[in-house]
Design an enzyme around this catalytic site. Sequence first.
Site, PDB file in Angstrom:
ATOM      1  N   PRO A 148       0.825  -1.209   0.000  1.00  0.00           N
ATOM      2  CA  PRO A 148       0.000   0.000   0.000  1.00  0.00           C
ATOM      3  C   PRO A 148       0.865   1.267   0.000  1.00  0.00           C
ATOM      4  CG  PRO A 148       0.254  -0.743   2.235  1.00  0.00           C
ATOM      5  CD  PRO A 148       1.103  -1.658   1.383  1.00  0.00           C
ATOM      6  N   TRP A 149       0.199   2.414   0.018  1.00  0.00           N
ATOM      7  CA  TRP A 149       0.915   3.692  -0.087  1.00  0.00           C
ATOM      8  C   TRP A 149       1.266   4.309   1.258  1.00  0.00           C
ATOM      9  CZ3 TRP A 149      -1.965   7.020   2.677  1.00  0.00           C
ATOM     10  CH2 TRP A 149      -3.340   6.765   2.775  1.00  0.00           C
ATOM     11  N   ASN A 150       0.680   3.806   2.361  1.00  0.00           N
ATOM     12  CA  ASN A 150       0.829   4.611   3.587  1.00  0.00           C
ATOM     13  C   ASN A 150       2.198   4.460   4.259  1.00  0.00           C
ATOM     14  OD1 ASN A 150       0.155   2.050   4.442  1.00  0.00           O
ATOM     15  ND2 ASN A 150      -1.309   2.723   5.990  1.00  0.00           N
ATOM     16  N   LYS A 173       4.537  -5.424  -6.542  1.00  0.00           N
ATOM     17  CA  LYS A 173       3.647  -4.443  -7.179  1.00  0.00           C
ATOM     18  C   LYS A 173       3.337  -3.373  -6.141  1.00  0.00           C
ATOM     19  CE  LYS A 173      -0.425  -3.314  -7.400  1.00  0.00           C
ATOM     20  NZ  LYS A 173      -0.210  -1.855  -7.537  1.00  0.00           N
ATOM     21  N   PRO A 174       4.031  -2.219  -6.230  1.00  0.00           N
ATOM     22  CA  PRO A 174       3.758  -1.160  -5.252  1.00  0.00           C
ATOM     23  C   PRO A 174       2.469  -0.418  -5.603  1.00  0.00           C
ATOM     24  CG  PRO A 174       5.466  -0.436  -6.783  1.00  0.00           C
ATOM     25  CD  PRO A 174       5.064  -1.835  -7.204  1.00  0.00           C
ATOM     26  N   SER A 175       2.004   0.393  -4.665  1.00  0.00           N
ATOM     27  CA  SER A 175       0.798   1.188  -4.923  1.00  0.00           C
ATOM     28  C   SER A 175       1.055   2.191  -6.036  1.00  0.00           C
ATOM     29  CB  SER A 175       0.413   1.924  -3.631  1.00  0.00           C
ATOM     30  OG  SER A 175      -0.521   2.935  -3.919  1.00  0.00           O
ATOM     31  N   GLU A 176       0.020   2.477  -6.818  1.00  0.00           N
ATOM     32  CA  GLU A 176       0.123   3.491  -7.888  1.00  0.00           C
ATOM     33  C   GLU A 176       0.451   4.856  -7.290  1.00  0.00           C
ATOM     34  OE1 GLU A 176      -2.072   1.056  -7.250  1.00  0.00           O
ATOM     35  OE2 GLU A 176      -3.859   1.584  -8.361  1.00  0.00           O
ATOM     36  N   GLY A 226      -3.003  -4.091   2.505  1.00  0.00           N
ATOM     37  CA  GLY A 226      -3.926  -3.111   1.922  1.00  0.00           C
ATOM     38  C   GLY A 226      -5.280  -3.238   2.593  1.00  0.00           C
ATOM     39  N   GLY A 231      -8.342  -7.249  -0.167  1.00  0.00           N
ATOM     40  CA  GLY A 231      -7.939  -8.573   0.333  1.00  0.00           C
ATOM     41  C   GLY A 231      -8.960  -9.637  -0.041  1.00  0.00           C
ATOM     42  N   GLU A 248      -2.368  -8.655   5.247  1.00  0.00           N
ATOM     43  CA  GLU A 248      -2.368  -7.645   6.317  1.00  0.00           C
ATOM     44  C   GLU A 248      -3.375  -6.590   5.889  1.00  0.00           C
ATOM     45  OE1 GLU A 248      -0.802  -7.681   9.144  1.00  0.00           O
ATOM     46  OE2 GLU A 248       0.425  -9.450   8.798  1.00  0.00           O
ATOM     47  N   CYS A 282      -2.877   1.811   9.514  1.00  0.00           N
ATOM     48  CA  CYS A 282      -3.799   0.698   9.783  1.00  0.00           C
ATOM     49  C   CYS A 282      -4.034   0.485  11.275  1.00  0.00           C
ATOM     50  CB  CYS A 282      -3.274  -0.575   9.143  1.00  0.00           C
ATOM     51  SG  CYS A 282      -1.629  -1.016   9.710  1.00  0.00           S
ATOM     52  N   GLU A 459       3.584 -10.948  10.251  1.00  0.00           N
ATOM     53  CA  GLU A 459       4.804 -10.254   9.818  1.00  0.00           C
ATOM     54  C   GLU A 459       5.555  -9.826  11.065  1.00  0.00           C
ATOM     55  OE1 GLU A 459       3.428  -7.228   6.991  1.00  0.00           O
ATOM     56  OE2 GLU A 459       3.825  -8.653   5.368  1.00  0.00           O
TER      57      GLU A 459
HETATM   58  P1  NAD Z   1      -5.687  -0.902  -1.371  1.00  0.00           P
HETATM   59  O1  NAD Z   1      -6.304  -2.172  -0.947  1.00  0.00           O
HETATM   60  O2  NAD Z   1      -6.507   0.053  -2.142  1.00  0.00           O
HETATM   61  O3  NAD Z   1      -4.397  -1.169  -2.247  1.00  0.00           O
HETATM   62  C1  NAD Z   1      -3.294  -1.908  -1.753  1.00  0.00           C
HETATM   63  C2  NAD Z   1      -2.492  -2.441  -2.925  1.00  0.00           C
HETATM   64  O4  NAD Z   1      -3.290  -3.393  -3.632  1.00  0.00           O
HETATM   65  C3  NAD Z   1      -2.088  -1.382  -3.953  1.00  0.00           C
HETATM   66  O5  NAD Z   1      -0.800  -1.681  -4.440  1.00  0.00           O
HETATM   67  C4  NAD Z   1      -3.130  -1.564  -5.043  1.00  0.00           C
HETATM   68  O6  NAD Z   1      -2.687  -1.145  -6.315  1.00  0.00           O
HETATM   69  C5  NAD Z   1      -3.296  -3.083  -5.013  1.00  0.00           C
HETATM   70  N1  NAD Z   1      -4.540  -3.582  -5.596  1.00  0.00           N
HETATM   71  C6  NAD Z   1      -5.761  -3.034  -5.555  1.00  0.00           C
HETATM   72  N2  NAD Z   1      -6.651  -3.824  -6.202  1.00  0.00           N
HETATM   73  C7  NAD Z   1      -5.969  -4.903  -6.657  1.00  0.00           C
HETATM   74  C8  NAD Z   1      -6.316  -6.075  -7.387  1.00  0.00           C
HETATM   75  N3  NAD Z   1      -7.577  -6.313  -7.783  1.00  0.00           N
HETATM   76  N4  NAD Z   1      -5.351  -6.975  -7.673  1.00  0.00           N
HETATM   77  C9  NAD Z   1      -4.081  -6.777  -7.270  1.00  0.00           C
HETATM   78  N5  NAD Z   1      -3.688  -5.673  -6.576  1.00  0.00           N
HETATM   79  C10 NAD Z   1      -4.618  -4.760  -6.257  1.00  0.00           C
HETATM   80  O7  NAD Z   1      -5.116  -0.225  -0.027  1.00  0.00           O
HETATM   81  P2  NAD Z   1      -4.387   1.179   0.140  1.00  0.00           P
HETATM   82  O8  NAD Z   1      -5.419   2.256   0.042  1.00  0.00           O
HETATM   83  O9  NAD Z   1      -3.191   1.242  -0.720  1.00  0.00           O
HETATM   84  O10 NAD Z   1      -3.871   1.080   1.652  1.00  0.00           O
HETATM   85  C11 NAD Z   1      -4.661   1.428   2.742  1.00  0.00           C
HETATM   86  C12 NAD Z   1      -5.230   0.197   3.393  1.00  0.00           C
HETATM   87  O11 NAD Z   1      -4.176  -0.657   3.763  1.00  0.00           O
HETATM   88  C13 NAD Z   1      -5.979   0.497   4.665  1.00  0.00           C
HETATM   89  O12 NAD Z   1      -7.144  -0.293   4.728  1.00  0.00           O
HETATM   90  C14 NAD Z   1      -4.998   0.060   5.757  1.00  0.00           C
HETATM   91  O13 NAD Z   1      -5.598  -0.271   6.983  1.00  0.00           O
HETATM   92  C15 NAD Z   1      -4.335  -1.092   5.106  1.00  0.00           C
HETATM   93  N6  NAD Z   1      -3.040  -1.360   5.715  1.00  0.00           N
HETATM   94  C16 NAD Z   1      -2.907  -2.478   6.500  1.00  0.00           C
HETATM   95  C17 NAD Z   1      -1.697  -2.735   7.144  1.00  0.00           C
HETATM   96  C18 NAD Z   1      -1.526  -3.955   8.011  1.00  0.00           C
HETATM   97  O14 NAD Z   1      -0.399  -4.240   8.397  1.00  0.00           O
HETATM   98  N7  NAD Z   1      -2.578  -4.674   8.323  1.00  0.00           N
HETATM   99  C19 NAD Z   1      -0.630  -1.867   6.965  1.00  0.00           C
HETATM  100  C20 NAD Z   1      -0.800  -0.746   6.149  1.00  0.00           C
HETATM  101  C21 NAD Z   1      -2.009  -0.512   5.515  1.00  0.00           C
END
Ligand code: NAD
Length: 484
Positions: A148-150, A173-176, A226, A231, A248, A282, A459
Amino acid sequence: MQTRNLIDGRWTVADDGSTLPVLDPADDSLIAEVPSCGRDEAVRAVAAAARAFALFQAMTAVERVSLLKAISSLMAERKNALAELLTREQGKPLVESLGEVDYARSYLDGAAFELERQSEETMLDRALTGKTVLVRPTPLGVAALITPWNFPYAMLTKKIGPAFAMGCPVVVKPSEETPLTALAFAELCVEAGVPPGVLNVVTGEPIGIGSAFFESPDVRIVSFTGSTATGRKLVEASSRQLPRLALELGGHAPFIVLEDADLESAVSGLMISKFRNGGQTCVSPNRIMVHRSLHDGFVARLSERMSALVPGRGLDPQTTLGPMINDGGIRKVQDHVADAVARGARLVLGGELIEVPGLARRFHAPTILLDATPDMACFQEETFGPVCPIMAFDDVEDAITIANGLPYGLASYVWSSRTAQALHVAERLHTGIVGINDPAPVTSWTPFGGRKQSGWGIEGGAAALDEYAPPKTYSMVGLDPEAV
Ligand code: NAD
């Protein structure tokens, strides 16, 4: 600045030459363009990683430990530049980015330490079964990592540390929103001597890249950090090849201040855990529950501390509150505040966007909502912003019931000056980690993983290595155990 993708040891662009803009969330200025890749490039990256597996496995543990340490020391050397890049593409204050680089390094150091500590485990149980049993951690194969991006460095090294320690090549695959940090990290890995194919980074279109991961029988683990919504889609996509999934996901941390808590410590703790990355975390406290006897004093002190936060560009040294990552992020915060007020919450601080001269309309005022109730959106979904919804409680049993009332179970916090009482409450919270008077309980040395819809797997700590190399059992009959 590295803007190309890394596939099979070569820096590449998208097959059709298309790119994605990377914008500074503080002012929408263009930082760079990165390849907008899809399925085809990801298929090649997976194939490269699959070819690299045998070579990576042939490296000794000592060599892999050295590799992890070399990457970590290059990160330390380039700390300032890495942190500045992170602040530019993600927005967080520079001091937090510097902290994240160290935090990210700790996952490489931690994995190296664990690998050094682990030795092959031989269990001789001839007396019980007449067999000699040897149990060895054995790498699964190619790991696809979606981040994810955070916390773009830390969420990457949390996965790469154990994957590399155990000899699994990776495709990232990092976040866009934050591809540049992953590419900067990859550049440094190449310099540290990571062999071609062992680390591949593909930026671009999530669904196309994801489909390459889930179609390939070579991908044996997909580790994702993410949102819970994404998920869930990955779980569905995994049903054909059934790779191991490490998830996660999102959280909704309760922050419970018991009657005997030290007020100053509780307020300081909340400031740290809530305002890290402007609340876009998160493990951010989202449901703040304070014993009624402390409530008014808590709110007064918190309000004073929150009013002192300085919004601005992350690279500005006085900034303590960066922008929300994008317009969707700002809208979600606004919607949650409006919903809470409509449902009877009292807005006593903030509640609106802040105009920062010369910057985008992406800064939300630190906000306090009192009389929060479980039916409010902010008490049900992650707000991912600088909003503190607070509820007073009389009976701790009510606070525990509300805390456990959501399908999330990532982190929780308890503030109390009595260990036994704090532990009693903490034991009953259905979360993977509990900070007891501790606003930052997640470290590279300790296991971290969600309960319920906050995820699968671990993790951090020793258990993180098992995700990439679960134990394989060799059961031997009629052999001399001394010769093992
Ligand atoms: P997101 O789910 O929108 O995206 C995460 C990643 O998944 C990105 O790289 C995105 O491009 C990719 N992605 C999205 N759809 C996909 C698909 N269909 N197939 C493959 N890849 C795909 O999340 P975000 O907005 O980037 O991050 C914020 C979220 O992450 C929040 O819900 C936060 O709580 C969670 N987070 C959890 C933890 C943890 O350790 N549990 C840590 C950090 C962030």
